[in-house]
Design an enzyme around this catalytic site. Sequence first.
Site, PDB file in Angstrom:
ATOM      1  N   LYS A  50      -7.840   0.077   0.594  1.00 39.06           N
ATOM      2  CA  LYS A  50      -9.061   0.841   0.332  1.00 39.06           C
ATOM      3  C   LYS A  50      -9.186   0.957  -1.182  1.00 39.06           C
ATOM      4  O   LYS A  50      -8.453   1.713  -1.826  1.00 39.06           O
ATOM      5  CB  LYS A  50      -8.973   2.228   0.976  1.00 39.06           C
ATOM      6  CG  LYS A  50     -10.264   3.023   0.862  1.00 39.06           C
ATOM      7  CD  LYS A  50     -10.191   4.280   1.713  1.00 39.06           C
ATOM      8  CE  LYS A  50     -11.541   4.973   1.847  1.00 39.06           C
ATOM      9  NZ  LYS A  50     -12.172   5.320   0.584  1.00 39.06           N
ATOM     10  N   LYS A  92      -5.568   7.395   4.493  1.00 44.63           N
ATOM     11  CA  LYS A  92      -5.501   7.716   3.075  1.00 44.63           C
ATOM     12  C   LYS A  92      -4.064   7.907   2.595  1.00 44.63           C
ATOM     13  O   LYS A  92      -3.212   8.394   3.329  1.00 44.63           O
ATOM     14  CB  LYS A  92      -6.293   9.014   2.785  1.00 44.63           C
ATOM     15  CG  LYS A  92      -7.760   8.912   3.135  1.00 44.63           C
ATOM     16  CD  LYS A  92      -8.578   8.263   2.045  1.00 44.63           C
ATOM     17  CE  LYS A  92      -8.762   9.215   0.918  1.00 44.63           C
ATOM     18  NZ  LYS A  92     -10.128   9.526   0.581  1.00 44.63           N
ATOM     19  N   ALA A 141      -9.850 -13.690 -27.210  1.00 45.57           N
ATOM     20  CA  ALA A 141     -10.494 -14.405 -28.313  1.00 45.57           C
ATOM     21  C   ALA A 141     -10.861 -15.826 -27.887  1.00 45.57           C
ATOM     22  O   ALA A 141     -11.965 -16.308 -28.178  1.00 45.57           O
ATOM     23  CB  ALA A 141      -9.572 -14.435 -29.520  1.00 45.57           C
ATOM     24  N   LYS A 165      -9.993  -1.977  10.499  1.00 39.90           N
ATOM     25  CA  LYS A 165     -11.277  -2.212  11.165  1.00 39.90           C
ATOM     26  C   LYS A 165     -11.067  -3.152  12.334  1.00 39.90           C
ATOM     27  O   LYS A 165     -10.319  -4.121  12.211  1.00 39.90           O
ATOM     28  CB  LYS A 165     -12.253  -2.907  10.209  1.00 39.90           C
ATOM     29  CG  LYS A 165     -12.466  -2.212   8.928  1.00 39.90           C
ATOM     30  CD  LYS A 165     -13.194  -3.144   7.965  1.00 39.90           C
ATOM     31  CE  LYS A 165     -13.241  -2.473   6.612  1.00 39.90           C
ATOM     32  NZ  LYS A 165     -13.700  -3.389   5.576  1.00 39.90           N
ATOM     33  N   SER A 194     -20.056   5.911   5.520  1.00 40.69           N
ATOM     34  CA  SER A 194     -18.758   6.334   5.027  1.00 40.69           C
ATOM     35  C   SER A 194     -17.707   6.010   6.094  1.00 40.69           C
ATOM     36  O   SER A 194     -18.020   5.376   7.092  1.00 40.69           O
ATOM     37  CB  SER A 194     -18.835   7.831   4.761  1.00 40.69           C
ATOM     38  OG  SER A 194     -17.673   8.258   4.177  1.00 40.69           O
ATOM     39  N   CYS A 198      15.606  30.853 -30.602  1.00 38.79           N
ATOM     40  CA  CYS A 198      16.537  31.437 -31.576  1.00 38.79           C
ATOM     41  C   CYS A 198      15.870  32.278 -32.651  1.00 38.79           C
ATOM     42  O   CYS A 198      16.548  32.909 -33.461  1.00 38.79           O
ATOM     43  CB  CYS A 198      17.391  30.343 -32.223  1.00 38.79           C
ATOM     44  SG  CYS A 198      16.479  29.368 -33.438  1.00 38.79           S
ATOM     45  N   ASP A 202     -13.857 -15.665 -25.552  1.00 41.13           N
ATOM     46  CA  ASP A 202     -15.092 -15.438 -26.295  1.00 41.13           C
ATOM     47  C   ASP A 202     -15.541 -16.697 -27.029  1.00 41.13           C
ATOM     48  O   ASP A 202     -16.731 -16.990 -27.088  1.00 41.13           O
ATOM     49  CB  ASP A 202     -14.904 -14.291 -27.294  1.00 41.13           C
ATOM     50  CG  ASP A 202     -14.821 -12.948 -26.573  1.00 41.13           C
ATOM     51  OD1 ASP A 202     -15.196 -12.902 -25.379  1.00 41.13           O
ATOM     52  OD2 ASP A 202     -14.375 -11.963 -27.190  1.00 41.13           O
ATOM     53  N   CYS A 216      11.697  23.631 -34.702  1.00 42.58           N
ATOM     54  CA  CYS A 216      12.493  24.823 -34.965  1.00 42.58           C
ATOM     55  C   CYS A 216      13.473  24.459 -36.078  1.00 42.58           C
ATOM     56  O   CYS A 216      14.116  23.417 -36.031  1.00 42.58           O
ATOM     57  CB  CYS A 216      13.253  25.221 -33.705  1.00 42.58           C
ATOM     58  SG  CYS A 216      14.671  26.271 -34.048  1.00 42.58           S
TER      59      CYS A 216
HETATM   60  S1  IVH Z   1     -15.395  -0.470   4.950  1.00 46.05           S
HETATM   61  C1  IVH Z   1     -19.334   1.405   7.278  1.00 46.05           C
HETATM   62  N1  IVH Z   1     -13.412  -1.301   3.504  1.00 46.05           N
HETATM   63  O1  IVH Z   1     -14.533   3.504   0.950  1.00 46.05           O
HETATM   64  C2  IVH Z   1     -18.461   1.660   6.126  1.00 46.05           C
HETATM   65  N2  IVH Z   1     -14.694   0.478   2.645  1.00 46.05           N
HETATM   66  O2  IVH Z   1     -14.661   6.057   2.323  1.00 46.05           O
HETATM   67  C3  IVH Z   1     -17.542   0.498   5.902  1.00 46.05           C
HETATM   68  N3  IVH Z   1     -13.965   1.271   0.444  1.00 46.05           N
HETATM   69  O3  IVH Z   1     -18.017   3.584   1.211  1.00 46.05           O
HETATM   70  C4  IVH Z   1     -16.661   0.717   4.749  1.00 46.05           C
HETATM   71  N4  IVH Z   1     -12.322  -0.167   0.197  1.00 46.05           N
HETATM   72  O4  IVH Z   1     -16.968   2.380  -0.783  1.00 46.05           O
HETATM   73  C5  IVH Z   1     -14.403  -0.417   3.579  1.00 46.05           C
HETATM   74  N5  IVH Z   1     -11.628  -2.219   2.346  1.00 46.05           N
HETATM   75  C6  IVH Z   1     -12.614  -1.327   2.415  1.00 46.05           C
HETATM   76  C7  IVH Z   1     -12.887  -0.396   1.395  1.00 46.05           C
HETATM   77  C8  IVH Z   1     -13.932   0.504   1.544  1.00 46.05           C
HETATM   78  C9  IVH Z   1     -12.977   0.850  -0.353  1.00 46.05           C
HETATM   79  C10 IVH Z   1     -14.857   2.405   0.151  1.00 46.05           C
HETATM   80  C11 IVH Z   1     -16.302   2.114   0.416  1.00 46.05           C
HETATM   81  C12 IVH Z   1     -16.714   3.125   1.444  1.00 46.05           C
HETATM   82  C13 IVH Z   1     -15.719   4.198   1.257  1.00 46.05           C
HETATM   83  C14 IVH Z   1     -15.548   5.011   2.530  1.00 46.05           C
END
Ligand code: IVH
Length: 662
Positions: free
Chosen positions: A108, A307, A26, A283, A74, A404, A29, A419
């Site tokens: 992720k 995962k 609130a 990465k 991906s 029962c 807003d 019951c």
């Molecule tokens: S890096 C070249 N980092 O997961 C692709 N992706 O399964 C680099 N995602 O399409 C993706 N968290 O939508 C990256 N920390 C993260 C992420 C992430 C979620 C998703 C993203 C991607 C998908 C791949």
Amino acid sequence: MDELRACLHAANQAYYQDDAPFLSDAEYDSFLRELGALEEQYPQWRSPDSPTQRVGATPISSFANTEYRIPMLSLDNVFDAGGFADWWTRLQKSLGEEQQIVLSAEPKFDGLSLNLRYEDGELVQAGTRGDGVHGEDVTHNVRTIRNLPLRLQGEGWPALLEVRGEAVIPTAAFARLNQEREEAGQAPFANPRNAAAGSLRQLDSRITARRPLAFFPWGWGEANQSLGNSHLGVLQRLHDWGFPLLTDLLRPVDSLQAAEEYQQEMAARREQLAFEIDGLVFKLDDLAARERLGFTARAPRWAIAYKFPAHEETTVLRDILASVGRTGVVTPVAVLEPVRVAGVVVSRASLHNLDEVRRKDIRIGDTVLIRRAGDVIPELVQVLVERRPAEAAEWQMPTQCPVCGSEVLRLGDEVAYRCTGGLFCPAQRVGALLHFVARKAMDIQGLGEKLAQQLVDSGLVQSVADLYRLDRETLTQMERMGRRSAENLLAQLVASKDTTMPRFLYALGIPQVGETTAKALAEHFVDLTALMAADEEALQQVPDVGPIVAQAVAHFFAQAHNQEVIRDLLAAAIHWPQPVPKKAGIWSGKQFVLTGTLQNWTRDEAKAEIEKRGGKVMSSVSKKTDYLLLGENPGSKLAQAEKLGIAVLDEEIFSGLLTRDG
Ligand code: IVH
């Protein structure tokens, strides 16, 4: 105006990033409205990145397409330490054995990926991933997300920059959103990801503006100048330009062991995070080394998703069972084709009640979505109607108890079906037994849950009347039951026979009859036989007894097996004093409230003394209160009583009055 903008900006940050809001919805807003009015009045001081720009605009008629010169790819997945170690080895080999690996370790995010295009620092386009090259233009909706910059801040940003990341709805906000939807009669979202996706696919951005979306960057696409040589360095620069940075969740790891430690730490923290994650992403941090590794058709070679076990799985609903609980409530339980969800095999899930089964339109044979998040208890989220077989059957609540055989009834407007077997129903015996011996019922100490279960399982106690047939020999055969405890329990049983009619009625566990109603029934009927013979109309003459309670009581006493248990209990010599005609007590009609701890009485004892003298004990102080009885360490009731000018009795005066009254 600057002050309001700064405050709203900080509020967004606190809400989405730190999960520590300092403004209520609130307040937010109202500040937003105030700023909007000022911007209306003084257009010369408007700002393109003002929080007022995020309230949504005129609906669009369809989504335009977007196109990415650098595709949104991906990631490859691994699911366990072995898979991850293999990837590490492959990475080390491709980089050359002497190269030191440093990875950026990140959550992720389980959301929807977005590409945000900034030209000259302005957000000009936002698109979904789509097939990686063509997505949907959702700029109008993304402009309402509160924790991303509509205009890049600071300096040094490239004139052309695509920021990539994930839109999510934080878990707590998701729960509130679903609650609001249910209250408004709308179907709840299955999970935060669906809610985020649904919110971004609105043609009317005013709807999106009301959804608690947040954006977290994880990478970038096109940029017309170099962003540096380290991934974590880029994320830091994005932060300088106005994007959130989850410092607490990101870190460089430079060994397999450090990566595994990060994985274990995050797996343990997963349920506590402010938003859902479905794994981790590792990465290569060195951007030049990335260039050398390149991509496969689908995914980069320099990154991997590790995962977590999924929170949701689909499976088939084989059957629905009616399960009878301790209190007689009959609950529909889903019997599932066993399925592993977040690491645990699930084969059952409570469906709560019949209304829920109908609301979710659950039929036997359906393919269903099972979710086991945060709270560990598996939940049937929704039916996949498109996969429903022709022979899928609607489920009916049984009319007779599956345990029962007694009638199953829904009383008044209660959601639950019950019951009516009461003590007679084996499923309810342990519960009935514990209720019977409770302090406010027959007050029999030394009979806990474990013993009650053993007595029922061994068949020694089928009805509560059997308790009074136990002897020392039988009792000492029970687990962890010595001679001393057996004798104590027997003594308690004998002592309990000298009771009161309200206690006895309450102990029977008649549905809808609590302590107060038991007392009212005893006072009104005085005689047990008269009460047992009363019809619903007669029962409704009792103060505070309405049609539902009357129905429950009449029904209970009409059952032959309940009559039998009562006969047995009386035959075991349970008795209570016949009431002496009520003389007008010294406190008749007076209202008491108790506060603090008394030295010489328990609360229940003091209450009994007051009631014996015609007084009533209430739980809170009001204008109608006559006396406050004051113990040690009183609560706020004392101040309230003083404010209202109510007489305060300390324990000494109270006991003096009692002594004089005899
Ligand atoms: S890096 C070249 N980092 O997961 C692709 N992706 O399964 C680099 N995602 O399409 C993706 N968290 O939508 C990256 N920390 C993260 C992420 C992430 C979620 C998703 C993203 C991607 C998908 C791949």
